[in-house]
Design a protein around this motif. Structure first.
Motif, short mmCIF file in Angstrom:
data_model
loop_
_atom_site.label_atom_id
_atom_site.label_comp_id
_atom_site.label_asym_id
_atom_site.label_seq_id
_atom_site.Cartn_x
_atom_site.Cartn_y
_atom_site.Cartn_z
N ILE A 199 15.76 6.94 1.50
CA ILE A 199 15.43 8.36 1.40
C ILE A 199 14.38 8.72 2.46
O ILE A 199 14.48 9.76 3.12
N LEU A 200 13.42 7.85 2.62
CA LEU A 200 12.31 8.12 3.55
C LEU A 200 12.71 8.03 5.02
O LEU A 200 11.94 8.43 5.90
N LEU A 201 13.89 7.52 5.28
CA LEU A 201 14.39 7.49 6.66
C LEU A 201 14.52 8.92 7.22
O LEU A 201 14.38 9.14 8.42
N ASN A 202 14.79 9.86 6.33
CA ASN A 202 14.94 11.26 6.73
C ASN A 202 13.62 12.03 6.77
O ASN A 202 13.63 13.26 6.79
N GLY A 203 12.53 11.31 6.70
CA GLY A 203 11.23 11.97 6.72
C GLY A 203 10.50 11.80 5.41
O GLY A 203 11.10 11.41 4.41
N PRO A 204 9.20 12.11 5.40
CA PRO A 204 8.35 11.92 4.22
C PRO A 204 8.89 12.67 3.01
O PRO A 204 9.53 13.71 3.16
N SER A 205 8.62 12.12 1.86
CA SER A 205 9.01 12.78 0.61
C SER A 205 8.06 12.32 -0.48
O SER A 205 7.15 11.54 -0.24
N MET B 245 4.75 -0.87 -2.86
CA MET B 245 5.22 -0.73 -1.48
C MET B 245 4.09 -0.32 -0.53
O MET B 245 4.11 -0.70 0.64
N GLU B 246 3.16 0.45 -1.05
CA GLU B 246 2.04 0.81 -0.19
C GLU B 246 1.16 -0.42 0.04
O GLU B 246 0.68 -0.64 1.15
N LYS B 247 1.00 -1.23 -1.00
CA LYS B 247 0.24 -2.47 -0.88
C LYS B 247 0.90 -3.41 0.13
O LYS B 247 0.24 -4.09 0.91
N ASN B 248 2.22 -3.43 0.11
CA ASN B 248 3.00 -4.27 1.03
C ASN B 248 2.97 -3.74 2.46
O ASN B 248 3.41 -4.42 3.38
N GLY B 249 2.58 -2.49 2.60
CA GLY B 249 2.60 -1.88 3.92
C GLY B 249 3.96 -1.33 4.32
O GLY B 249 4.21 -1.07 5.49
N HIS B 250 4.84 -1.14 3.35
CA HIS B 250 6.17 -0.60 3.65
C HIS B 250 6.17 0.92 3.73
O HIS B 250 7.04 1.52 4.35
N ILE B 251 5.22 1.52 3.05
CA ILE B 251 5.08 2.98 3.07
C ILE B 251 3.60 3.35 3.19
O ILE B 251 2.73 2.53 2.91
N ARG C 112 5.51 8.17 3.56
CA ARG C 112 6.35 7.99 4.76
C ARG C 112 6.58 6.50 4.99
O ARG C 112 5.76 5.66 4.61
N ILE C 113 7.71 6.18 5.58
CA ILE C 113 8.06 4.79 5.86
C ILE C 113 7.28 4.30 7.07
O ILE C 113 7.04 5.06 8.02
N THR C 114 6.84 3.05 7.03
CA THR C 114 6.13 2.44 8.15
C THR C 114 7.10 1.59 8.98
O THR C 114 8.24 1.39 8.59
N ASP C 115 6.61 1.08 10.10
CA ASP C 115 7.45 0.18 10.91
C ASP C 115 7.83 -1.06 10.12
O ASP C 115 8.97 -1.52 10.17
N LEU C 116 6.86 -1.58 9.39
CA LEU C 116 7.12 -2.74 8.55
C LEU C 116 8.18 -2.41 7.50
O LEU C 116 9.06 -3.23 7.23
N GLY C 117 8.09 -1.22 6.96
CA GLY C 117 9.07 -0.76 5.99
C GLY C 117 10.47 -0.69 6.60
O GLY C 117 11.45 -1.03 5.96
N MET C 118 10.54 -0.26 7.84
CA MET C 118 11.81 -0.19 8.56
C MET C 118 12.41 -1.59 8.70
O MET C 118 13.60 -1.79 8.47
#
Lengths: 112, 112
Positions: free
Chosen positions: B20-26, B57-63, B83-89
């Motif tokens: 979902i976050l690939l299309n921008g923050p939500s 996920m925020e703790k993991n650095g994915h968002i 929002r998705i981070t590079d690591l999340g990608m």
DNA sequence: TGCCGTACTACGACAGTCGTACTATGTCTG
DNA sequence: CAGACATAGTACGACTGTCGTAGTACGGCA
């Protein structure tokens, strides 16, 4: 090598075990070897996961256990065999249907 | 209606959210509605599952999270956006690959 | 003799999900 | 104008399935 996380398979270990038991009764060690070979070692079930699945599944009535010798000699060591029950068959079929839906659903979130 | 057990989706909730976050923050409520509509209500994520996923996920650095108004007025109520981070990608792409293997593996145990 | 394969059992830790409940605001409807 | 419903969350504890670790016991082979 892509590792399959246990969180994904969780919920399908029982189904895998039941699938093996469709071909007749079997026991822990043998089932684990079959899962390994069927999946080309892409998935290897942990012993503790397997045996705790047996306990759960017997409690659920999806499988039945009985003991038998390793060979037919009557003097050998005993092994615990499991066979699938009618309820287990029903559960297996339901899981197969569920899998179709799951595949569809997850696929919508996968982009390559 | 075949219900998808949470044990199957477990391990793919994060992937869905990232998609979902690939299309921008939500934000939470919006994401849950999107998952519902994308899957034709075949899968509805529980609120608690969703919000605890955010924390993890925020703790993991994915968002990454940030707060913003509901509208652009500057006076509205605040919402927590992600929002998705590079690591999340990276994680998302790895999960997509993993899914291919998982599908293959589970399929070997499914018989209709 | 000691190691590997077979065939388990016991126990406790951990992660992710879920039920329940609570807060708070805005809008729509009878 | 009251009450329901949608929005947007937070808090907390329970539960389930998996997994790490460890231990038992037997047979065969080098």
């Amino acid at each position: 090598m892509v590792e399959i996380s246990s969180d994904v398979i969780r919920g399908y270990n029982d189904t895998m075990i039941l699938f093996i038991l469709l071909n007749g009764p079997s026991y822990g060690y043998e089932i684990s070897k079959q899962i390994k070979s069927i999946t080309d070692e892409k998935y290897v079930i942990k012993e503790t996961t397997l045996y705790s699945a047996f306990t759960r599944m017997e409690k659920n009535g999806h499988i039945e256990s009985f003991t038998a010798d390793q060979d037919g000699s009557g003097n050998g060591k005993k092994r615990t065999y499991y066979r699938i029950t009618d309820l287990g068959m029903q559960y297996y079929r339901a899981k197969c249907e569920e899998w179709d839906i799951t595949q569809e659903v997850v696929a919508k979130f996968i982009r390559h």
